[in-house]
Design a protein around this motif. Sequence first.
Motif, short mmCIF file in Angstrom:
data_model
loop_
_atom_site.label_atom_id
_atom_site.label_comp_id
_atom_site.label_asym_id
_atom_site.label_seq_id
_atom_site.Cartn_x
_atom_site.Cartn_y
_atom_site.Cartn_z
N VAL A 1 -7.13 -1.41 -1.43
CA VAL A 1 -5.89 -1.14 -0.70
C VAL A 1 -6.17 -1.14 0.78
O VAL A 1 -7.16 -0.54 1.23
CB VAL A 1 -5.29 0.22 -1.13
N ASP A 2 -5.33 -1.81 1.55
CA ASP A 2 -5.48 -1.79 3.00
C ASP A 2 -4.14 -2.13 3.64
O ASP A 2 -3.22 -2.61 2.96
CB ASP A 2 -6.55 -2.79 3.47
N GLU B 1 4.72 5.01 -5.15
CA GLU B 1 4.84 4.88 -6.61
C GLU B 1 3.83 3.89 -7.17
O GLU B 1 3.31 4.08 -8.27
CB GLU B 1 6.26 4.43 -6.96
N GLU B 2 3.56 2.82 -6.42
CA GLU B 2 2.60 1.82 -6.90
C GLU B 2 1.19 2.40 -6.94
O GLU B 2 0.45 2.18 -7.90
CB GLU B 2 2.64 0.58 -6.00
N VAL B 3 0.83 3.16 -5.92
CA VAL B 3 -0.49 3.80 -5.91
C VAL B 3 -0.59 4.81 -7.05
O VAL B 3 -1.61 4.86 -7.77
CB VAL B 3 -0.75 4.49 -4.55
N LEU C 1 -8.44 -7.30 3.11
CA LEU C 1 -8.22 -7.46 1.68
C LEU C 1 -8.81 -8.78 1.18
O LEU C 1 -9.37 -8.85 0.08
CB LEU C 1 -6.73 -7.39 1.35
N ASP C 2 -8.70 -9.84 2.00
CA ASP C 2 -9.31 -11.11 1.63
C ASP C 2 -10.83 -10.96 1.49
O ASP C 2 -11.44 -11.51 0.56
CB ASP C 2 -9.00 -12.18 2.69
N LEU D 1 -4.03 -4.77 -2.78
CA LEU D 1 -2.68 -4.27 -2.49
C LEU D 1 -2.57 -3.99 -1.00
O LEU D 1 -3.34 -3.21 -0.44
CB LEU D 1 -2.40 -2.98 -3.27
N ARG D 2 -1.57 -4.61 -0.37
CA ARG D 2 -1.36 -4.37 1.05
C ARG D 2 -0.29 -3.31 1.23
O ARG D 2 0.86 -3.49 0.80
CB ARG D 2 -0.94 -5.66 1.76
#
Length: 348
Positions: free
Chosen positions: A207-208, A232-234, A214-215, A226-227
């Motif tokens: 995550v960043d 909720e996603e975390v 992230l690449d 995940l950018r």
Amino acid sequence: MSSNLNEQTMAVVAHAAGDLRVEQVSLPAPAADQARVAIAYGGICGSDLHYWSHGAAGESILKSPMVLGHEIVGTIVQAAADGTGPAAGARVAVHPATPAETGEPYPADRPNLSPGCTYLGSAARYPHTEGAFATEVNLPARMLRELPAGLSLRDAALAEPAAVAWHAVSRAGEVAGKRVLVIGAGPIGALAVAVLKRAGAAEIIAVDMFEAPLDIAVQLGATRALRAPEVEEVAGIHADVVIEATGNYRGLASAVRGAVRGGRVVMVGLLPSGEQPALISLAITRELELVGSFRFNGEIDEVLQALADGSLQIGAAVTHEFPAAEALAAFETAKDASVSGKVLLDFQ
């Protein structure tokens, strides 16, 4: 610079906040237990950036000009006179810590927790501990780790920060077959991804806030990136282990939310000193283990061996390389996390 006893050496020196200079500094004759090392590469660390940007790294305040740098590799041009350490001509990485006794107790097998420990390029004490961003430096022979055969100086340039990441992953316990969340894909987070891949983690989710780090994380082994995800996603990740590598309380909050009930959160990102907001109630009700991770001990030896045998692949973490004479441009680049990973200075 030649291998005889030089009186001066070119160095990267922080004078005050916003005042970074490449200049000549004095180089005394080495002590009996010191070797003279011609530095090949130096990696710019977050602490170096803080001394340049703010005149302080946490509570370590710059009170006089200081040579920066502790992520270094080089070649011995003069071995220690007392016969300790590698011989002249040896290519070496450097363990930059000096444990010290202060009377305050700490585990004997964890010298990284020594309260009086000093580090190259640190203003934690005064006079400051000079760093090693210089053409040549005198270093205690006990700090020097000879590179395994076949491992180049360039490939070993990240041994010190990789050891920080290795130590953090070791603090997580067994990670083979587990789902791991890495919060923050800067240099330490990215290197943690590489170490986790080597250790057999089944899933590595990075995550960043930015695409570039992230690449890099994906190149180093992240199975998902995940950018700036929504809360909720975390929270839906339910990671067995979380590596928090942002050094920001918001990152720590994401780490707590992203951990599975009964999971472990390893805090390697150094938050600012003083009180910080934290989701402690959530950590309690989920019975999370919050574990600190600070620097490293002997892990640098394991890192060097893993780099030599190819089981640890970290080359993608380096995004830029500058001649040491262009240190200011290098620091400007390293400061921008949206475009850079690890930035190297070339002193050759």
